[in-house]
Design a protein around this motif. Structure first.
Motif, short mmCIF file in Angstrom:
data_model
loop_
_atom_site.label_atom_id
_atom_site.label_comp_id
_atom_site.label_asym_id
_atom_site.label_seq_id
_atom_site.Cartn_x
_atom_site.Cartn_y
_atom_site.Cartn_z
N ASN A 1 66.12 53.65 59.63
CA ASN A 1 64.92 53.96 58.88
C ASN A 1 64.19 52.68 58.46
N GLY B 1 62.42 51.19 61.37
CA GLY B 1 61.39 52.05 61.95
C GLY B 1 61.89 52.64 63.24
N ASP B 2 62.18 53.92 63.23
CA ASP B 2 62.81 54.53 64.41
C ASP B 2 61.82 54.92 65.50
N SER B 3 60.54 54.68 65.32
CA SER B 3 59.57 55.06 66.35
C SER B 3 59.71 54.23 67.62
N ASP B 4 60.31 53.04 67.52
CA ASP B 4 60.50 52.18 68.69
C ASP B 4 61.76 52.51 69.49
N SER C 1 62.98 62.35 62.40
CA SER C 1 62.96 60.97 61.89
C SER C 1 64.23 60.70 61.08
#
Length: 172
Positions: free
Chosen positions: A129, A132-135, A144
């Protein structure tokens, strides 16, 4: 292997594989195959975090989440799809939010039964978290990390709140 023996399906022919890649990734396959990347191992702060992530994948196998996702994908395709197309769909879409939350909850229990810190998965998710887990390669296929942490907090609090302030049954 010790973690898998604490699961509801200890008799599966469990196999654990380390893939020499720098990505932060773990996955499992039906039948008891669990794979982690070197990058995931390197980013774990301690044994408890790695155990929590492995236990999460073990829980997916135990509850047959991948097989259920494949069945849903097959029904969605009208019963006609290639194995490669179904597998690609499950990889991209994932097993579903509820399956992820269930695997998280079960991972905590597996780690505790194994005598390891049950907060290892929580710690790993806090790190994900923060980064940033979007990558991450699986970001679109998972809720998420913030949602997963919130769900784990609710689940763990419900089970542990009864013990808050209670005296230990045995003096330590």
């Amino acid at each position: 292997r010790w973690l898998s023996l604490q699961s509801a399906r200890p008799g599966l022919p469990w196999s654990f594989v380390v893939i020499d890649e720098s990505e932060f990734l773990a996955f499992s396959l039906p039948g008891g195959v669990v794979a982690v990347t070197r990058g995931l191992i390197d980013r774990c702060a301690d044994e408890a975090e790695l155990a929590g992530l492995l236990a999460h994948e073990i829980a997916h196998v135990v509850h047959r989440h991948h097989l259920q996702a494949l069945q849903r994908a097959l029904r969605g395709a009208g019963g006609t799809a290639t194995w490669a197309a179904l597998t690609r769909h499950v990889y991209l879409v994932g097993t579903g939010a509820e399956a992820e939350h269930a695997a998280d909850r079960e991972a905590v229990a597996i780690a505790a039964r194994a005598g390891l810190d049950p907060f290892g998965l929580v710690s790993a998710l806090v790190q994900v978290n923060a980064l940033g887990d979007s990558d991450l390669p699986y970001a679109d296929a998972h809720p998420s990390s913030r949602l997963r942490l919130d769900e784990l907090e609710r689940a763990m609090a419900q089970r542990l709140d009864a013990w808050a302030g209670a005296t230990a049954p045995v003096a330590i």
